[in-house]
Design a protein around this motif. Structure first.
Motif, short mmCIF file in Angstrom:
data_model
loop_
_atom_site.label_atom_id
_atom_site.label_comp_id
_atom_site.label_asym_id
_atom_site.label_seq_id
_atom_site.Cartn_x
_atom_site.Cartn_y
_atom_site.Cartn_z
N LEU A 426 60.93 -29.54 5.55
CA LEU A 426 59.68 -29.72 6.28
C LEU A 426 58.61 -30.33 5.37
CD1 LEU A 426 59.64 -26.37 8.28
CD2 LEU A 426 60.47 -28.61 9.02
N GLY A 427 58.08 -31.47 5.79
CA GLY A 427 57.10 -32.18 4.97
C GLY A 427 55.66 -31.73 5.18
N ASP A 428 55.45 -30.82 6.14
CA ASP A 428 54.09 -30.33 6.41
C ASP A 428 54.03 -28.83 6.15
OD1 ASP A 428 52.97 -32.82 7.59
OD2 ASP A 428 54.56 -32.46 9.05
N PRO A 429 52.88 -28.36 5.62
CA PRO A 429 52.75 -26.91 5.42
C PRO A 429 52.50 -26.19 6.76
CG PRO A 429 50.73 -28.03 4.77
CD PRO A 429 51.69 -29.10 5.21
N GLY A 430 52.47 -24.88 6.71
CA GLY A 430 52.05 -24.10 7.89
C GLY A 430 53.12 -23.97 8.95
N ALA A 431 54.39 -24.10 8.56
CA ALA A 431 55.45 -24.11 9.58
C ALA A 431 56.33 -22.87 9.54
CB ALA A 431 56.31 -25.35 9.41
N ALA A 432 55.92 -21.84 8.75
CA ALA A 432 56.83 -20.71 8.53
C ALA A 432 57.14 -19.95 9.82
CB ALA A 432 56.24 -19.76 7.49
N ARG A 433 56.12 -19.58 10.57
CA ARG A 433 56.35 -18.71 11.73
C ARG A 433 57.34 -19.34 12.70
NH1 ARG A 433 53.77 -14.40 14.54
NH2 ARG A 433 52.07 -14.27 13.06
N ASP A 452 53.49 -9.00 -2.17
CA ASP A 452 52.38 -9.92 -2.47
C ASP A 452 51.28 -9.77 -1.42
OD1 ASP A 452 50.78 -11.93 -3.51
OD2 ASP A 452 52.00 -13.58 -2.70
N PRO A 453 50.65 -8.58 -1.38
CA PRO A 453 49.68 -8.30 -0.30
C PRO A 453 48.45 -9.20 -0.34
CG PRO A 453 49.72 -6.51 -1.92
CD PRO A 453 50.85 -7.43 -2.27
N THR A 454 48.12 -9.79 -1.50
CA THR A 454 46.93 -10.64 -1.55
C THR A 454 47.30 -12.14 -1.43
OG1 THR A 454 46.96 -10.82 -3.96
CG2 THR A 454 45.71 -8.97 -3.02
N ASN A 455 48.55 -12.41 -1.18
CA ASN A 455 49.01 -13.79 -0.99
C ASN A 455 48.73 -14.67 -2.21
OD1 ASN A 455 50.42 -15.64 0.48
ND2 ASN A 455 48.82 -16.07 1.98
N LEU A 456 49.06 -14.12 -3.40
CA LEU A 456 48.92 -14.89 -4.63
C LEU A 456 49.83 -16.12 -4.58
CD1 LEU A 456 47.41 -14.52 -7.38
CD2 LEU A 456 49.53 -13.56 -8.27
N PHE A 457 51.05 -15.92 -4.03
CA PHE A 457 52.01 -17.03 -3.94
C PHE A 457 51.91 -17.61 -2.53
CE2 PHE A 457 53.89 -13.87 -6.92
CZ PHE A 457 53.66 -14.59 -8.08
N ARG A 458 51.03 -18.58 -2.38
CA ARG A 458 50.78 -19.11 -1.04
C ARG A 458 51.06 -20.59 -0.90
NH1 ARG A 458 45.98 -17.50 -3.25
NH2 ARG A 458 44.41 -19.11 -3.64
N LEU A 459 51.35 -21.27 -2.03
CA LEU A 459 51.70 -22.69 -1.92
C LEU A 459 53.20 -22.78 -1.66
CD1 LEU A 459 49.40 -24.35 -4.56
CD2 LEU A 459 49.35 -24.63 -2.09
N ASN A 460 53.54 -22.65 -0.40
CA ASN A 460 54.93 -22.65 0.07
C ASN A 460 54.85 -22.65 1.59
OD1 ASN A 460 54.13 -19.92 0.63
ND2 ASN A 460 54.80 -19.33 -1.42
N GLN A 461 55.99 -22.60 2.28
CA GLN A 461 55.91 -22.37 3.73
C GLN A 461 55.49 -20.91 3.83
OE1 GLN A 461 55.69 -24.41 5.98
NE2 GLN A 461 56.65 -26.27 5.18
N ASN A 462 54.19 -20.71 3.98
CA ASN A 462 53.60 -19.41 3.67
C ASN A 462 53.82 -18.35 4.74
OD1 ASN A 462 50.49 -17.84 3.14
ND2 ASN A 462 52.17 -17.85 1.70
N ILE A 463 54.26 -17.19 4.25
CA ILE A 463 54.35 -16.00 5.09
C ILE A 463 53.09 -15.20 4.77
CG2 ILE A 463 55.69 -13.88 5.43
CD1 ILE A 463 58.08 -15.82 4.34
N GLU A 464 52.20 -15.15 5.75
CA GLU A 464 50.90 -14.51 5.48
C GLU A 464 51.00 -13.01 5.60
OE1 GLU A 464 47.39 -16.09 7.40
OE2 GLU A 464 48.41 -18.02 7.56
N PRO A 465 50.52 -12.28 4.57
CA PRO A 465 50.51 -10.82 4.69
C PRO A 465 49.55 -10.40 5.81
CG PRO A 465 49.32 -11.53 2.72
CD PRO A 465 49.91 -12.76 3.33
N SER A 466 49.83 -9.23 6.39
CA SER A 466 48.96 -8.83 7.50
C SER A 466 47.92 -7.83 7.01
CB SER A 466 49.78 -8.21 8.63
OG SER A 466 50.57 -7.16 8.15
#
Ligand SMILES: Cc1cc2nc3c(=O)[nH]c(=O)nc-3n(C[C@H](O)[C@H](O)[C@H](O)COP(=O)(O)OP(=O)(O)OC[C@H]3O[C@@H](n4cnc5c(N)ncnc54)[C@H](O)[C@@H]3O)c2cc1C
Length: 466
Positions: A426-433, A452-466
């Motif tokens: 995937l060439g675009d971010p924001g596609a994890a869900r 990773d509750p504070t989303n330190l590792f977020r440059l990826n197909q990001n899984i956002e903590p709730s």
């Protein structure tokens, strides 16, 4: 020093990090910064990180993660640097570059390989083939083991030996709180589950442990090139053949243009073609029998499918994807390869704006489909095909047309799509869900909340903590 880091970091702070790590650190004022900051995908090469830290080992990773946490700078993690979406570099943040950590140690008796977090597939193939062993790696040997495996790992031996993530037996991970955690079947098994396709969301892998399998040095592999007007017949034949092909063989159809390689007749260079590429992990002398029906499709331009060294198969396509090329991919999982889709793919192929506009239809199934959907974060294992619209270009002016074409390929496939996608393509971010689907995504969020509750590792197909 960059304008952006000046307010946040003083020289004294950077000096503390220089003293804490064994590897090299580059700020914009250091000699070698431009090379250290450069990335494979030309589209993202202009980014200006505040710091690039070339880590010599896990201790450097731990120190740099701590430094990033205390300064608040964004982290980009670089394994092999092949991210299509530009995740392994960041303006004004820290690049944690693992490329010096590329050691590979093979235990032939245990059929296991320990692989450093910055290795590329060429490093692994070189060491494992010395023992007549392999694990599923990438179609291009310069792709990083880390991003590839953590996203799933589609390669030539996947229908026989599983995806790369299926061969991941254990890993050492630096987590957001700076601990070095071992993930294996009997220790932090939840983390191992998430590393098997959850990407770099849970930490930085400093060491991978892979299962190995006997194969090589010779295998039956290579491409057959047909004229573009045989694309329809090839896709129809491929659909029928793929559904009951033995696990030994893994194949992909590629609607593309003929590359200017000496093995291809010169009059075809740059012309639209339909290629069938396959590799067998079975006995070399049985290879021809596995692909018989495909050979009856049409008169080929050139048939290069035959016995070749495994190592040659692994590097065959490397020259087409050099460092600095601009690249954009778009992908979806296919529920079927029906007649309508075949027609639309043939049409959009003919409309491609450049020679490196490729439509890949990957054959899935085999060992991939025999793993339970819940066993790893790679769900939807029953999908028969993965579609990947692949574009590469040298002149940035043609970038928009290439990106638009890749989107058009996906539009053409929308009715046959399952709605999910292979994250590594995937060439675009924001596609994890959407790419994971709700059930797997929910489990991944729970794991993210833990590691990773504070989303330190977020440059990826990001899984956002709730
Ligand atoms: C030319 C080319 C060919 C490709 N061929 C294939 C193929 O055959 N099959 C396939 O499945 N995919 C393929 N891909 C896609 C590839 O799998 C992804 O781009 C993958 O992310 C690349 O991994 P990397 O380590 O090189 O990337 P990087 O750019 O270094 O990293 C990509 C992502 O992984 C994370 N990451 C990197 N290293 C680590 C680490 N040590 N620990 C934790 N997270 C980390 C990064 O944060 C980033 O989000 C290809 C890509 C390219 C450009």
């Amino acid at each position: 020093m960059s304008h952006a880091i000046a307010p946040v970091l003083g020289e004294a702070t950077i000096q503390e990090l220089r003293e804490a790590v064994k590897g090299q650190i580059f700020t914009p004022s250091d000699e070698g910064y431009t090379a250290a900051a450069s990335v494979w995908n030309g589209d993202y090469d202009g980014r200006r990180p505040a710091l690039v830290v070339r880590c010599a080992g896990a201790a450097d990773v731990i120190a740099t993660v701590g430094f990033a946490r205390s300064t608040g700078l964004a982290i980009a993690v670089r394994g092999g640097g092949h991210s299509i979406a530009g995740f392994s570099t960041v303006d004004d943040g820290i690049v944690i570059d693992l490329s010096p950590m590329k050691g590979v140690r093979v235990d032939p008796a245990a059929m296991r390989a320990s692989v450093g977090g910055g290795a590329v597939w060429a490093d692994v193939d070189h060491e494992t083939q010395a023992h007549g062993l392999v694990t599923t790696g990438g179609l291009i040997s310069t792709t990083g083991v880390a991003g590839f495996t953590l996203g799933g790992g589609i390669g030539w031996t996947m229908r026989k030996f599983g995806l790369a993530c299926d061969n991941l037996a254990a890993a050492d991970v630096v987590t957001a709180d700076g601990r070095l955690v071992h993930a294996g079947e009997s220790e932090n098994a939840d983390l191992l589950w998430g590393l098997r396709r959850g990407g770099g969301n849970f930490g930085i892998v400093t060491q991978f442990e892979f299962d190995l399998h006997p194969l090589g040095p010779m295998i039956y592999a290579g491409p057959i090139f047909y004229p573009a007007d045989a694309a329809r017949d090839l896709l129809h034949a491929f659909r029928g053949w793929a559904s009951d092909a033995p696990d030994d063989v893994t194949a992909v159809v590629n609607l593309t243009s003929a590359p200017p390689l000496p093995a291809i007749p010169e009059e075809w260079h740059g012309k639209k073609v339909a290629a069938f590429l396959a590799a067998s992990a079975g006995p070399v002398d049985e290879g021809a029998g596995l692909v018989g029906t495909i050979r009856q499709v049409a008169e080929p331009i050139v048939d290069l499918l035959g016995p070749m060294p495994y190592l040659a198969t692994q590097t065959l396509l490397d020259p087409l994807w050099p460092n600095g090329i601009h690249a954009y991919f778009k992908a979806t999982n296919l529920a079927q390869l029906d007649d309508d889709l075949v027609e639309r793919l043939c049409e959009v192929h003919l409309a491609a704006p450049g020679p490196q506009c490729e439509i890949h239809v990957h054959q899935m199934g085999g060992a991939i489909a025999r793993v339970d959907d819940e066993a790893t974060a790679f769900a939807e294992r029953s999908m028969p095909f993965v579609l990947n619209a692949v574009t590469g270009w040298q002149n940035s002016e043609v970038g928009p047309a290439h990106r638009e074409w890749a989107r058009a390929v996906l539009t053409a496939a929308s009715e046959a799509s399952t709605g999910r996608a292979y994250v590594n393509y995937l060439g675009d971010p924001g596609a994890a869900r959407t790419s994971y689907g709700e059930d797997t995504y929910g489990r991944l969020v729970a794991l993210k909340n833990h590691y990773d509750p504070t989303n330190l590792f977020r440059l990826n197909q990001n899984i956002e903590p709730s």
